[in-house]
Design a protein around this motif. Sequence first.
Motif, PDB file in Angstrom:
ATOM      1  N   SER A  60       0.688  -1.122  -0.090  1.00 34.08           N
ATOM      2  CA  SER A  60       0.574  -0.221  -0.061  1.00 34.08           C
ATOM      3  C   SER A  60       0.739   0.953   0.332  1.00 34.08           C
ATOM      4  CB  SER A  60      -0.907   0.191   1.364  1.00 34.08           C
ATOM      5  OG  SER A  60      -0.256  -0.613   2.408  1.00 34.08           O
ATOM      6  N   THR A  61       2.361   1.296   0.197  1.00 28.62           N
ATOM      7  CA  THR A  61       2.913   2.198   0.290  1.00 28.62           C
ATOM      8  C   THR A  61       3.852   2.144  -0.248  1.00 28.62           C
ATOM      9  OG1 THR A  61       4.610   1.189   2.210  1.00 28.62           O
ATOM     10  CG2 THR A  61       2.689   2.170   3.040  1.00 28.62           C
ATOM     11  N   GLN A  62       4.760   1.035  -0.740  1.00 29.43           N
ATOM     12  CA  GLN A  62       5.452   1.106  -1.846  1.00 29.43           C
ATOM     13  C   GLN A  62       6.933   1.378  -1.247  1.00 29.43           C
ATOM     14  OE1 GLN A  62       2.707   2.356  -5.773  1.00 29.43           O
ATOM     15  NE2 GLN A  62       5.087   1.451  -6.239  1.00 29.43           N
ATOM     16  N   SER A  63       7.205   1.460   0.413  1.00 29.30           N
ATOM     17  CA  SER A  63       8.286   1.969   0.910  1.00 29.30           C
ATOM     18  C   SER A  63       8.804   1.214   1.858  1.00 29.30           C
ATOM     19  CB  SER A  63       7.711   3.109   1.524  1.00 29.30           C
ATOM     20  OG  SER A  63       9.189   3.839   2.389  1.00 29.30           O
ATOM     21  N   SER A  64       9.450   0.890   1.283  1.00 30.27           N
ATOM     22  CA  SER A  64      10.324  -0.569   2.813  1.00 30.27           C
ATOM     23  C   SER A  64      10.574   0.963   3.934  1.00 30.27           C
ATOM     24  CB  SER A  64      11.970  -0.907   2.761  1.00 30.27           C
ATOM     25  OG  SER A  64      11.862  -1.730   1.649  1.00 30.27           O
ATOM     26  N   LEU A  65      11.425   1.434   3.718  1.00 33.39           N
ATOM     27  CA  LEU A  65      11.038   2.631   5.100  1.00 33.39           C
ATOM     28  C   LEU A  65      10.140   3.194   6.156  1.00 33.39           C
ATOM     29  CD1 LEU A  65      13.034   4.686   6.918  1.00 33.39           C
ATOM     30  CD2 LEU A  65      12.669   6.531   5.787  1.00 33.39           C
ATOM     31  N   ALA A  66       8.882   3.341   5.139  1.00 31.90           N
ATOM     32  CA  ALA A  66       7.618   3.212   5.830  1.00 31.90           C
ATOM     33  C   ALA A  66       7.129   1.577   6.384  1.00 31.90           C
ATOM     34  CB  ALA A  66       6.439   3.752   5.147  1.00 31.90           C
ATOM     35  N   SER A  67       7.876   1.011   6.089  1.00 25.97           N
ATOM     36  CA  SER A  67       6.749  -0.176   6.141  1.00 25.97           C
ATOM     37  C   SER A  67       8.009  -0.756   7.823  1.00 25.97           C
ATOM     38  CB  SER A  67       7.291  -1.442   5.535  1.00 25.97           C
ATOM     39  OG  SER A  67       6.153  -0.692   4.117  1.00 25.97           O
ATOM     40  N   LEU A  68       9.006  -0.103   8.518  1.00 28.17           N
ATOM     41  CA  LEU A  68       9.935  -0.377   9.550  1.00 28.17           C
ATOM     42  C   LEU A  68       9.502  -0.653  11.033  1.00 28.17           C
ATOM     43  CD1 LEU A  68      12.486  -0.665  10.292  1.00 28.17           C
ATOM     44  CD2 LEU A  68      13.003   1.932  10.656  1.00 28.17           C
TER      45      LEU A  68
END
Length: 433
Positions: A279-287
């Motif tokens: 949903s975010t396409q971001s590893s950082l946001a998924s931390l």
Amino acid sequence: MSPSLALPPIAQVSALWTFAALAAGLLGGLALAFAAPNALPAVLAVAEPVGDLWLRALQATIVPLVAALLFTGVVQTVATASAGALARRSLGLFLLVLGFSAAMSLTVTPLLLDLLPIPGAAGEALRGSLGGAAASGPVPGMADYLKSIVPTNVFDAVANDRMLPMILFVSVFAMASTRLEAHQRDLLATFFAAVASAMLVVIGWVLAAAPVGVLALSLTVSAKTGAAAIGALAHYVLVVVLTGSVVWLAGYPLAALLARKPLGAFARAMVPVQVFALSTQSSLASLPAMLGACRKLGVRDSTSEFVMPLAVALFRATSPAMNLAVVVYVARWYGVELSAGMIVSGWIMAVLVSLSSVSLPGTISYVASVGPIAIAMGVPVGPLALLVAVEVLPDLMRTLGNVTMDVAVTAAVDRGMPESAHAVGAGDDEAGD
């Protein structure tokens, strides 16, 4: 520790706008070709030079950007390796997975292209419309290849787009800088961080015009090739996503075999992480979600809170595989025969570029990561300007594979590490900062 790369404000255009420009160009070219063929020469007289200018501007940013990012990345990696046993174990496993990712792609992507060949008519038509085919020539022997990777003049190597010699020189230069006195080391690190930041601003400006450039390129391609262009792009997305999916799926046996986590438990813990990542396409946001998955799997907080941010900063498991898949695809598309030397160059470049990457918008990361690999392997760079428009689709697999591998590798690092190593690693890291 040397200063890290602080990103300046970078002009960004939503990937959806670029994708919309691609769709508009493809449909507009088809409409012109069928409904108003007499207007094509006038339209192409404008669209072709606009697309070519944007492509040239994009290519001009690759070498200086990669050199500066690589220097900064090597310095940060060396500094991290000095932070204790936990950091060294993490970096060692990162490198093993990245090496596997690159080697797997060099095997799996050609196999996929044998099983699912590029549509002949589409490939030929796209080559003719985009141009940029690599000139054929004699394939150098291994002795010539080994001599070519050590430049006698690094500036000549840069001027002639000999990417691997330049990359190896910058890597050695960066490692040598870590042996200097602190003020000299920090001065060099600050200089290259500033160069990287300035180049990121420049490439941001270029990519801010991506909808215009992609519209011009896709309209030209579609007008010359018809509906074949749409089929070729869909085929490209399928092959690259399938290659990336191998890395994603490899995270599960890695967690089971190296981390000794039950496969079902790992799969269940990853579901909310993967949903959030898609949903975010971001590893950082998924931390935060990844740290939660580590707790569910019984990974010690002292490990996950140290290794996971390190993984988000340095470790992108799918990058070597999917970046190489793009280059191998373009090589097959343009009929470029990949010699052993080219394959070795691609493997080295894919791993080094992955380590030197920073958290950038998808289009910037795509150009900065795939471009140098293509140049090192002697593969045309021109098609990347069109393929970047559909990166919004493979990027979903990149993020999915990265977060899965991040958790698997963190769990594997935790296994077998004595509690004393955690304390030493954390203490050294704090002292380094």
